[in-house]
Write an enzyme that holds these catalytic residues in place. Sequence first.
Site, PDB file in Angstrom:
ATOM      1  N   SER A  16       0.828  -1.222   0.000  1.00 41.78           N
ATOM      2  CA  SER A  16       0.000   0.000   0.000  1.00 41.78           C
ATOM      3  C   SER A  16       0.856   1.265   0.000  1.00 41.78           C
ATOM      4  CB  SER A  16      -0.985  -0.005   1.170  1.00 41.78           C
ATOM      5  OG  SER A  16      -0.330   0.214   2.393  1.00 41.78           O
ATOM      6  N   ASN A  17       2.035   1.233   0.597  1.00 39.35           N
ATOM      7  CA  ASN A  17       2.908   2.415   0.549  1.00 39.35           C
ATOM      8  C   ASN A  17       3.434   2.626  -0.869  1.00 39.35           C
ATOM      9  OD1 ASN A  17       3.454   3.866   3.208  1.00 39.35           O
ATOM     10  ND2 ASN A  17       3.469   1.723   3.822  1.00 39.35           N
ATOM     11  N   ARG A  67      21.961 -14.253   2.026  1.00 45.89           N
ATOM     12  CA  ARG A  67      21.187 -13.027   1.810  1.00 45.89           C
ATOM     13  C   ARG A  67      21.801 -12.163   0.719  1.00 45.89           C
ATOM     14  NH1 ARG A  67      20.243 -10.186   7.339  1.00 45.89           N
ATOM     15  NH2 ARG A  67      22.345 -10.859   7.866  1.00 45.89           N
ATOM     16  N   MET A  92      10.358  -6.867   4.354  1.00 41.28           N
ATOM     17  CA  MET A  92      10.449  -7.474   5.683  1.00 41.28           C
ATOM     18  C   MET A  92      11.773  -8.201   5.945  1.00 41.28           C
ATOM     19  SD  MET A  92       7.785  -6.251   6.864  1.00 41.28           S
ATOM     20  CE  MET A  92       7.687  -7.017   8.486  1.00 41.28           C
ATOM     21  N   ILE A  94      16.036  -7.899   6.704  1.00 47.26           N
ATOM     22  CA  ILE A  94      17.114  -7.001   7.131  1.00 47.26           C
ATOM     23  C   ILE A  94      18.179  -7.016   6.039  1.00 47.26           C
ATOM     24  CG2 ILE A  94      18.854  -6.569   8.906  1.00 47.26           C
ATOM     25  CD1 ILE A  94      16.496  -6.637  10.527  1.00 47.26           C
ATOM     26  N   LEU A  95      18.583  -5.834   5.600  1.00 49.70           N
ATOM     27  CA  LEU A  95      19.609  -5.748   4.561  1.00 49.70           C
ATOM     28  C   LEU A  95      20.996  -5.925   5.175  1.00 49.70           C
ATOM     29  CD1 LEU A  95      18.036  -2.728   2.701  1.00 49.70           C
ATOM     30  CD2 LEU A  95      18.258  -5.047   1.771  1.00 49.70           C
ATOM     31  N   HIS A 111       8.788   3.450   8.911  1.00 51.89           N
ATOM     32  CA  HIS A 111       8.576   2.641  10.116  1.00 51.89           C
ATOM     33  C   HIS A 111       7.367   3.209  10.856  1.00 51.89           C
ATOM     34  CE1 HIS A 111       9.807  -0.111  13.282  1.00 51.89           C
ATOM     35  NE2 HIS A 111       9.525   0.841  14.145  1.00 51.89           N
TER      36      HIS A 111
HETATM   37  C1  GRF Z   1       3.813  -0.547   6.834  1.00 50.46           C
HETATM   38  O1  GRF Z   1       3.138  -0.349   8.035  1.00 50.46           O
HETATM   39  C2  GRF Z   1       5.243  -0.166   6.966  1.00 50.46           C
HETATM   40  O2  GRF Z   1       5.440   0.928   7.783  1.00 50.46           O
HETATM   41  C3  GRF Z   1       5.827  -1.397   7.589  1.00 50.46           C
HETATM   42  O3  GRF Z   1       5.178  -2.467   6.961  1.00 50.46           O
HETATM   43  C4  GRF Z   1       3.910  -2.026   6.490  1.00 50.46           C
HETATM   44  C5  GRF Z   1       3.877  -2.275   5.017  1.00 50.46           C
HETATM   45  O4  GRF Z   1       2.655  -2.022   4.430  1.00 50.46           O
HETATM   46  N1  GRF Z   1       7.259  -1.378   7.486  1.00 50.46           N
HETATM   47  P1  GRF Z   1       2.487  -1.991   2.867  1.00 50.46           P
HETATM   48  O5  GRF Z   1       3.079  -3.275   2.294  1.00 50.46           O
HETATM   49  O6  GRF Z   1       3.178  -0.777   2.333  1.00 50.46           O
HETATM   50  O7  GRF Z   1       1.006  -1.936   2.648  1.00 50.46           O
END
Ligand code: GRF
Length: 194
Positions: A16-17, A67, A92, A94-95, A111
């Site tokens: 969604s972001n 990784r 999700m 860690i780099l 975050h």
């Molecule tokens: C968001 O809350 C972001 O801050 C966190 O994981 C979520 C990801 O949401 N790191 P989306 O995949 O962007 O919908």
Amino acid sequence: MGLNTKLGVLASGRGSNFQAIQKEIEAGTLDAEIAVLISDRAQAPALEIAAAHGIDAHALPYDKNNREAFERAAGDLLEQAGCEWIVLAGFMRILTPYFINRFAGRILNIHPSLLPDFKGLHPQRQALEAGVKTSGCTVHLVTQDLDAGPIITQSEVPVLENDTEETLAARILVQEHRAYPEAIRILQKKREEG
Ligand code: GRF
């Protein structure tokens, strides 16, 4: 403005972001282009969103025992696409220092807390357990220290009496969708000012 900022997005899930950033690009309120989207999960809905918007999208295999293999392949795609900034949008993993050094100062993360409070997993739950009255989200540059790089922008929301992790997360998410495009505009402005 003619900034023509090329972005590369790393996403593991819902996206969604990523979608909020793409929406502002299409609306003309963010002068940028998402040149490539990369996921570590072949089933990530973010991949479908990318396809629907005609964005070059790739699912790359992720082996937690190696990784760097994912990071090398992702890094090559991001470079080939000419990405200036790498946007972590619900990525999700860690780099490793390898990737962070390769794109030093050019990786952004969002975050869902007001950093430096509540780093790491389940920040909304951490906020509720701490009893804070205000929380929010932070967009920051990624450094070797988890959730601790320089802050670009923050946005606050109230924490309400009856909030659950879900209701608080939803309220913060609305702000995330505003804050991420705004953070990119802030970086563009900084770059212009030299
Ligand atoms: C968001 O809350 C972001 O801050 C966190 O994981 C979520 C990801 O949401 N790191 P989306 O995949 O962007 O919908």
